[in-house]
Write a protein that holds these residues in place. Sequence first.
Motif, PDB file in Angstrom:
ATOM      1  N   TYR A   7      37.368  41.350 -30.879  1.00  0.00           N
ATOM      2  CA  TYR A   7      38.632  40.996 -30.235  1.00  0.00           C
ATOM      3  C   TYR A   7      38.398  40.550 -28.800  1.00  0.00           C
ATOM      4  O   TYR A   7      38.918  39.519 -28.360  1.00  0.00           O
ATOM      5  CB  TYR A   7      39.569  42.207 -30.283  1.00  0.00           C
ATOM      6  CG  TYR A   7      40.958  41.925 -29.801  1.00  0.00           C
ATOM      7  CD1 TYR A   7      41.940  41.481 -30.677  1.00  0.00           C
ATOM      8  CD2 TYR A   7      41.301  42.101 -28.465  1.00  0.00           C
ATOM      9  CE1 TYR A   7      43.227  41.219 -30.236  1.00  0.00           C
ATOM     10  CE2 TYR A   7      42.584  41.839 -28.013  1.00  0.00           C
ATOM     11  CZ  TYR A   7      43.535  41.402 -28.908  1.00  0.00           C
ATOM     12  OH  TYR A   7      44.804  41.138 -28.471  1.00  0.00           O
ATOM     13  N   ILE A   8      37.608  41.302 -28.066  1.00  0.00           N
ATOM     14  CA  ILE A   8      37.307  40.971 -26.675  1.00  0.00           C
ATOM     15  C   ILE A   8      36.515  39.672 -26.590  1.00  0.00           C
ATOM     16  O   ILE A   8      36.778  38.825 -25.730  1.00  0.00           O
ATOM     17  CB  ILE A   8      36.587  42.150 -25.984  1.00  0.00           C
ATOM     18  CG1 ILE A   8      37.583  43.309 -25.807  1.00  0.00           C
ATOM     19  CG2 ILE A   8      35.982  41.732 -24.656  1.00  0.00           C
ATOM     20  CD1 ILE A   8      36.970  44.606 -25.326  1.00  0.00           C
ATOM     21  N   ASP A   9      35.545  39.480 -27.485  1.00  0.00           N
ATOM     22  CA  ASP A   9      34.768  38.238 -27.490  1.00  0.00           C
ATOM     23  C   ASP A   9      35.652  37.025 -27.761  1.00  0.00           C
ATOM     24  O   ASP A   9      35.459  35.955 -27.166  1.00  0.00           O
ATOM     25  CB  ASP A   9      33.649  38.310 -28.528  1.00  0.00           C
ATOM     26  CG  ASP A   9      32.478  39.154 -28.072  1.00  0.00           C
ATOM     27  OD1 ASP A   9      32.427  39.528 -26.871  1.00  0.00           O
ATOM     28  OD2 ASP A   9      31.611  39.459 -28.913  1.00  0.00           O
ATOM     29  N   LYS A  10      36.622  37.185 -28.655  1.00  0.00           N
ATOM     30  CA  LYS A  10      37.543  36.089 -28.961  1.00  0.00           C
ATOM     31  C   LYS A  10      38.375  35.736 -27.723  1.00  0.00           C
ATOM     32  O   LYS A  10      38.565  34.561 -27.413  1.00  0.00           O
ATOM     33  CB  LYS A  10      38.452  36.486 -30.119  1.00  0.00           C
ATOM     34  CG  LYS A  10      39.382  35.401 -30.564  1.00  0.00           C
ATOM     35  CD  LYS A  10      40.217  35.849 -31.755  1.00  0.00           C
ATOM     36  CE  LYS A  10      41.250  34.806 -32.116  1.00  0.00           C
ATOM     37  NZ  LYS A  10      42.136  35.262 -33.188  1.00  0.00           N
ATOM     38  N   ALA A  11      38.846  36.743 -27.012  1.00  0.00           N
ATOM     39  CA  ALA A  11      39.620  36.504 -25.793  1.00  0.00           C
ATOM     40  C   ALA A  11      38.746  35.840 -24.723  1.00  0.00           C
ATOM     41  O   ALA A  11      39.198  34.924 -24.021  1.00  0.00           O
ATOM     42  CB  ALA A  11      40.213  37.809 -25.276  1.00  0.00           C
ATOM     43  N   LYS A  12      37.501  36.277 -24.602  1.00  0.00           N
ATOM     44  CA  LYS A  12      36.587  35.664 -23.636  1.00  0.00           C
ATOM     45  C   LYS A  12      36.345  34.197 -23.977  1.00  0.00           C
ATOM     46  O   LYS A  12      36.255  33.345 -23.083  1.00  0.00           O
ATOM     47  CB  LYS A  12      35.254  36.411 -23.606  1.00  0.00           C
ATOM     48  CG  LYS A  12      35.302  37.727 -22.875  1.00  0.00           C
ATOM     49  CD  LYS A  12      33.942  38.401 -22.900  1.00  0.00           C
ATOM     50  CE  LYS A  12      33.975  39.753 -22.240  1.00  0.00           C
ATOM     51  NZ  LYS A  12      32.664  40.439 -22.317  1.00  0.00           N
TER      52      LYS A  12
END
Length: 95
Positions: A7-12
């Motif tokens: 999830y965090i990687d997608k937002a980044k």
Amino acid sequence: MTEREQYIDKAKAKLDQWNAEIDKFKAQVAGSDADAEIEYRKQLDEMRNQRDKAEAKLKELHDASDDAWDDMKSGFDKAWDSISSAFDNAMSRFK
């Protein structure tokens, strides 16, 4: 990779895309006439402001404890939608 990390990687990745858009529009500003440049700079500032807000929210989400993750994710999703909409609105003025 955990769901949280994904999830965090997608937002980044989305933030990276926004940074690329900002760089692209920054190049457009340099080649525009003086009146257009003033307006473009305002839009660039708005895009940067929205990007910075998104980065701050992402940092909060990243730093959240495991216990707070679900609540933080829900709040992040709402904030992200609002910030994304504002960024897209500012970006559309360049086209």
